[in-house]
Design a protein around this motif. Structure first.
Motif, short mmCIF file in Angstrom:
data_model
loop_
_atom_site.label_atom_id
_atom_site.label_comp_id
_atom_site.label_asym_id
_atom_site.label_seq_id
_atom_site.Cartn_x
_atom_site.Cartn_y
_atom_site.Cartn_z
N GLN A 1 0.93 -1.15 -0.17
CA GLN A 1 -0.06 -0.22 -0.09
C GLN A 1 0.85 1.22 0.17
N LYS B 1 -6.21 12.34 1.86
CA LYS B 1 -6.56 10.65 1.79
C LYS B 1 -7.82 10.46 1.54
N PHE B 2 -8.17 9.82 0.50
CA PHE B 2 -9.58 9.19 0.30
C PHE B 2 -9.83 7.87 0.70
N ALA B 3 -8.58 6.96 0.64
CA ALA B 3 -8.89 5.68 1.09
C ALA B 3 -7.55 4.95 1.07
N THR B 4 -7.35 3.74 1.58
CA THR B 4 -6.18 3.12 1.55
C THR B 4 -5.21 3.22 0.30
N SER B 5 -4.17 3.83 0.34
CA SER B 5 -3.27 3.82 -1.05
C SER B 5 -4.04 4.99 -1.88
N ARG B 6 -4.85 5.72 -1.69
CA ARG B 6 -5.70 6.59 -2.69
C ARG B 6 -5.47 8.06 -2.12
N TYR B 7 -4.83 9.10 -2.67
CA TYR B 7 -4.91 10.50 -2.48
C TYR B 7 -5.36 11.43 -3.63
N SER C 1 -4.80 12.61 -8.97
CA SER C 1 -4.91 11.21 -8.31
C SER C 1 -3.52 10.60 -8.13
N SER D 1 -2.16 7.09 -6.38
CA SER D 1 -2.50 5.82 -5.88
C SER D 1 -1.41 4.90 -6.06
#
Length: 184
Positions: free
Chosen positions: A28, A52-58, A144, A146
Motif C-alpha cells: 500500500q 487521503k480518500f482511502a487506503t493507498s488513494r490520495y 490522483s 495511488s
C-alpha cells in the motif's frame, strides 16, 4: 474449484475503459509529506496539499501564479529516489529534465512520465503549448495519486519525488513529495 474458492484477479482499465488483468500489488502507498517552496520573486504563489480518500488513494491540489510568462527556455527537472526497506542508500529511479514548452507539446515515451503528464492534463488548466502565462492562476484539482501509479514490482521502500522548476537556468520553485510503501 468452485466459484468461492477461485483466486481473486485484479483488473484496471485501459484508455478505452476495457478491463485488463493486472499484477496484484503487495504493498500500500502512504504519503507522508508534501512541500511546495517558492525560491524566486518570479513566483507570486505556489501552494499545495493532499487528502487521503482511502487506503493507498490520495488527491493532490496545487496552485501556482507567475509574475510574468515563462521564458521559452524554462525547464522542469523531475527526480524520483527510493530507498528499499532494508537498504541504507537511496536509488535513483527517474531523472528527467525537460524544456517546459517541449513537454507540453510532446507525447512522453517514458511510461511513468506519461502517467504524470496525462493526470496533470486531466486535473489542471495547464496549457497544451507555450506560453505559460504570468498573472494567470494555474490549478491542479484532485490530481490522483495511488498505489496503481507505481509499477507492481516496486519494493517496500521510502519514496521521494522532487520536481524543480527553472526559468533562465534559475531555480524558481520546488515540489517535494515523500511517501512509503508498506505491506498490505
Amino acid at each position: 474449484m468452485n466459484e468461492d474458492s477461485s483466486p481473486k484477479k485484479n483488473f484496471e482499465s485501459d484508455h478505452c475503459g476495457t478491463p485488463k488483468p493486472t499484477a496484484r500489488r503487495r504493498f500500500q502507498l502512504v504519503l507522508n509529506n508534501l512541500t511546495c517552496n517558492i525560491l524566486s520573486p518570479l513566483v507570486k504563489r505556489f501552494d499545495c496539499d493532499f487528502k487521503k480518500f482511502a487506503t493507498s488513494r490520495y488527491a493532490l491540489d496545487a496552485n501556482f501564479l507567475l509574475r510574468r510568462d515563462f521564458n521559452q527556455n524554462a525547464e522542469i527537472h523531475a527526480l524520483i529516489y527510493f530507498t528499499p526497506a532494508k537498504a541504507k542508500r537511496a536509488v535513483k529511479f527517474m531523472d528527467l529534465k525537460l524544456n517546459i514548452c517541449n513537454m507540453l507539446t510532446t507525447a512522453m515515451s517514458m511510461p511513468l512520465a506519461r502517467i504524470i503528464l496525462d493526470e496533470s492534463r486531466r486535473t489542471s488548466n495547464l496549457p497544451y503549448e507555450c506560453p505559460v502565462r504570468g498573472d494567470l492562476l494555474y490549478t491542479f484539482n484532485n490530481y490522483s495519486i495511488s498505489a496503481e501509479t507505481l509499477p507492481p514490482y516496486f519494493p517496500l521502500m521510502t519514496l521521494n519525488f522532487s520536481l524543480f522548476t527553472y526559468d533562465n537556468q534559475e531555480l524558481i520553485a520546488e515540489f517535494l513529495l515523500e511517501g512509503t510503501t508498506l505491506l498490505r
